[in-house]
Design an enzyme around this catalytic site. Structure first.
Site, short mmCIF file in Angstrom:
data_model
loop_
_atom_site.label_atom_id
_atom_site.label_comp_id
_atom_site.label_asym_id
_atom_site.label_seq_id
_atom_site.Cartn_x
_atom_site.Cartn_y
_atom_site.Cartn_z
N ASP A 151 44.90 -44.53 -29.35
CA ASP A 151 43.73 -43.90 -28.73
C ASP A 151 43.65 -44.30 -27.26
O ASP A 151 44.16 -45.35 -26.87
CB ASP A 151 42.44 -44.37 -29.41
CG ASP A 151 42.23 -43.76 -30.80
OD1 ASP A 151 42.92 -42.79 -31.15
OD2 ASP A 151 41.34 -44.27 -31.51
N ARG B 268 29.19 -40.69 -29.93
CA ARG B 268 28.98 -39.37 -30.54
C ARG B 268 27.58 -38.85 -30.27
O ARG B 268 27.40 -37.69 -29.95
CB ARG B 268 29.21 -39.41 -32.07
CG ARG B 268 30.59 -39.83 -32.51
CD ARG B 268 31.68 -38.78 -32.25
NE ARG B 268 32.16 -38.68 -30.90
CZ ARG B 268 33.08 -39.48 -30.34
NH1 ARG B 268 33.65 -40.43 -31.01
NH2 ARG B 268 33.46 -39.29 -29.09
N ARG C 137 47.94 -36.46 -27.80
CA ARG C 137 46.67 -35.84 -28.23
C ARG C 137 45.88 -35.59 -26.95
O ARG C 137 45.69 -36.51 -26.15
CB ARG C 137 45.88 -36.79 -29.13
CG ARG C 137 44.47 -36.26 -29.44
CD ARG C 137 43.54 -37.35 -29.93
NE ARG C 137 43.94 -37.90 -31.20
CZ ARG C 137 43.64 -39.16 -31.58
NH1 ARG C 137 42.97 -39.96 -30.77
NH2 ARG C 137 44.05 -39.60 -32.75
P1 FDA Z 1 32.01 -30.82 -26.83
O1 FDA Z 1 31.37 -32.02 -27.35
O2 FDA Z 1 32.08 -30.58 -25.37
O3 FDA Z 1 31.46 -29.61 -27.60
C1 FDA Z 1 31.98 -28.28 -27.57
C2 FDA Z 1 31.01 -27.32 -28.15
O4 FDA Z 1 30.76 -27.64 -29.52
C3 FDA Z 1 29.66 -27.35 -27.44
O5 FDA Z 1 29.31 -26.03 -27.15
C4 FDA Z 1 28.73 -27.97 -28.43
O6 FDA Z 1 27.45 -27.37 -28.34
C5 FDA Z 1 29.38 -27.75 -29.76
N1 FDA Z 1 29.16 -28.90 -30.65
C6 FDA Z 1 29.65 -30.14 -30.45
N2 FDA Z 1 29.27 -30.97 -31.46
C7 FDA Z 1 28.53 -30.21 -32.30
C8 FDA Z 1 27.86 -30.48 -33.52
N3 FDA Z 1 27.87 -31.68 -34.08
N4 FDA Z 1 27.20 -29.48 -34.09
C9 FDA Z 1 27.18 -28.25 -33.55
N5 FDA Z 1 27.79 -27.94 -32.39
C10 FDA Z 1 28.46 -28.90 -31.77
N6 FDA Z 1 38.11 -39.47 -26.46
C11 FDA Z 1 38.70 -40.47 -25.76
O7 FDA Z 1 38.25 -40.78 -24.65
N7 FDA Z 1 39.78 -41.14 -26.28
C12 FDA Z 1 40.32 -40.81 -27.47
O8 FDA Z 1 41.30 -41.42 -27.90
C13 FDA Z 1 39.72 -39.76 -28.21
N8 FDA Z 1 40.21 -39.37 -29.43
C14 FDA Z 1 39.72 -38.24 -30.03
C15 FDA Z 1 40.30 -37.75 -31.19
C16 FDA Z 1 39.88 -36.54 -31.73
C17 FDA Z 1 40.55 -36.02 -32.97
C18 FDA Z 1 38.82 -35.82 -31.11
C19 FDA Z 1 38.36 -34.49 -31.65
C20 FDA Z 1 38.20 -36.33 -30.00
C21 FDA Z 1 38.63 -37.53 -29.46
N9 FDA Z 1 38.01 -38.06 -28.33
C22 FDA Z 1 38.60 -39.10 -27.66
C23 FDA Z 1 36.66 -37.57 -27.92
C24 FDA Z 1 36.74 -36.47 -26.87
O9 FDA Z 1 37.20 -37.01 -25.67
C25 FDA Z 1 35.36 -35.84 -26.66
O10 FDA Z 1 34.47 -36.84 -26.24
C26 FDA Z 1 34.78 -35.15 -27.86
O11 FDA Z 1 35.75 -34.51 -28.63
C27 FDA Z 1 33.75 -34.08 -27.45
O12 FDA Z 1 34.35 -33.05 -26.71
P2 FDA Z 1 34.76 -31.64 -27.36
O13 FDA Z 1 35.86 -31.06 -26.56
O14 FDA Z 1 35.08 -31.86 -28.78
O15 FDA Z 1 33.55 -30.70 -27.34
#
Ligand code: FDA
Length: 298
Positions: free
Chosen positions: A124, A280, A175
């Site tokens: 990670d 989160r 990733r």
């Molecule tokens: P974001 O949170 O921006 O959401 C996208 C859309 O989805 C938004 O429109 C939102 O409204 C909607 N949404 C989001 N959550 C919702 C919910 N619970 N219910 C309804 N709607 C929702 N980071 C890091 O710094 N180091 C790492 O090693 C990792 N590892 C990692 C592994 C995996 C498998 C994932 C998916 C993520 C990570 N991350 C991470 C975290 C990543 O950097 C990031 O903080 C989160 O994934 C949030 O960004 P997103 O792109 O997922 O969408």
């Protein structure tokens, strides 16, 4: 601060009492609970990556204990026959104690993982203070012959274009995520449209020239763009995987499996869930509202 530290200490009565809030995002406090969660995910067509929660370890003994938990975990994955690999945080393996300690512990985990059906170990990515050290340890692992290891790159960091290119050149499995830490504007993009544009650029590079990238996001716009891009460029669905976090947007996770995509769920477990849980709820109002709803229902 001391009071907060005591309240959030992994075995405090406070934390035990409030695990119900974290339950949607954390598979459980024990390895057994995590295995059950993975078996259920596998039955729905997902693969998994298991993360033993913990970070910022400052003692060698604690770093060794993390390593040993991964040994047990890898054995449990094999014994239970579930489809899962593991994700590790180098600060939990001793990176803040000494880079060599983190290297040795991570190397031992990589060697142990070789016995498993899926031997892959994902490192990670954490806050910017440890990005260089994390990439150095990863490079040393590869030099030492551990080719079953890969990294995470964060689209919000301004340095990431160069890191993407060197990962592609070294055939490193990446990733790609947006990034979860609160970084200063000098080194990180701060506006979501900008982060999305960067994410998509990197995703396209990895999909065309990289090695089995993990597209880690719950962002429907990015997922739609990746689906369109891979369709238009004839990139087969088995050349990459989508990755999402346990408990976040499960309906979207299922829709991707139903559409024939590979989806891996990141399954965190353990008693040190406070830091992960905090990230989160801070990053999304939906997650904070869910937690508030759980509190009100009690
Ligand atoms: P974001 O949170 O921006 O959401 C996208 C859309 O989805 C938004 O429109 C939102 O409204 C909607 N949404 C989001 N959550 C919702 C919910 N619970 N219910 C309804 N709607 C929702 N980071 C890091 O710094 N180091 C790492 O090693 C990792 N590892 C990692 C592994 C995996 C498998 C994932 C998916 C993520 C990570 N991350 C991470 C975290 C990543 O950097 C990031 O903080 C989160 O994934 C949030 O960004 P997103 O792109 O997922 O969408």
């Amino acid at each position: 601060m001391a009071v907060i530290d005591r309240l959030l200490a992994p075995d405090s009565a406070f934390q035990q009492r409030f695990f119900f809030l974290a339950k949607r995002f954390v598979a459980g406090e024990t390895g057994r609970a995590a295995m059950d969660a993975i078996a259920a995910l596998n039955a729905e067509g997902f693969s998994a990556t298991l993360d033993f929660l913990g970070e910022d370890v400052t003692e060698r003994g604690a770093a060794r204990a993390t390593r040993d938990e991964y040994f047990r975990l890898l054995e449990a994955i094999a014994a239970r026959g579930v489809e899962s690999n593991v994700s590790v945080k180098l600060t939990a393996m001793g990176l803040l104690v000494d880079e060599d300690v983190a290297f040795e512990n991570a190397a031992a985990v990589c060697a142990a993982a070789r016995a498993n059906a899926d031997p892959f170990v994902r490192i990670d990515m954490e806050g910017s203070a440890v990005v260089d050290a994390t990439l150095r340890v990863h490079a040393r692992l590869r030099e030492a012959g551990h080719d079953n290891v890969g990294i995470v790159l964060q689209a919000y960091l301004k340095r990431t274009p160069a890191d993407i290119e060197s990962a592609i050149a070294s055939q490193t499995r990446v990733r790609l995520c947006k990034g979860a830490y609160n970084e200063p504007p000098e080194i990180a993009l701060k506006e979501m449209p900008e982060i999305r544009r960067a994410y998509l650029r990197y995703a396209e590079s990895l999909l065309v020239r990289g090695t089995y990238p993990g597209i880690a996001t719950h962002d429907e716009r990015l997922i739609a763009a990746v689906r369109q891009f891979t369709g238009e460029h004839g990139i087969a669905k088995d050349r990459f995987e989508f990755q999402m976090l346990y408990g976040i947007r499960p309906e979207l996770q299922r829709a991707l499996v139903a559409a024939g995509y590979r989806v891996r769920i990141y399954v965190p477990y353990g008693t040190h869930w406070a830091g992960y849980f905090y990230r989160r709820i801070m990053e999304r109002k939906e997650n904070a509202l869910f937690v508030l709803g759980s509190l009100l229902k009690r």
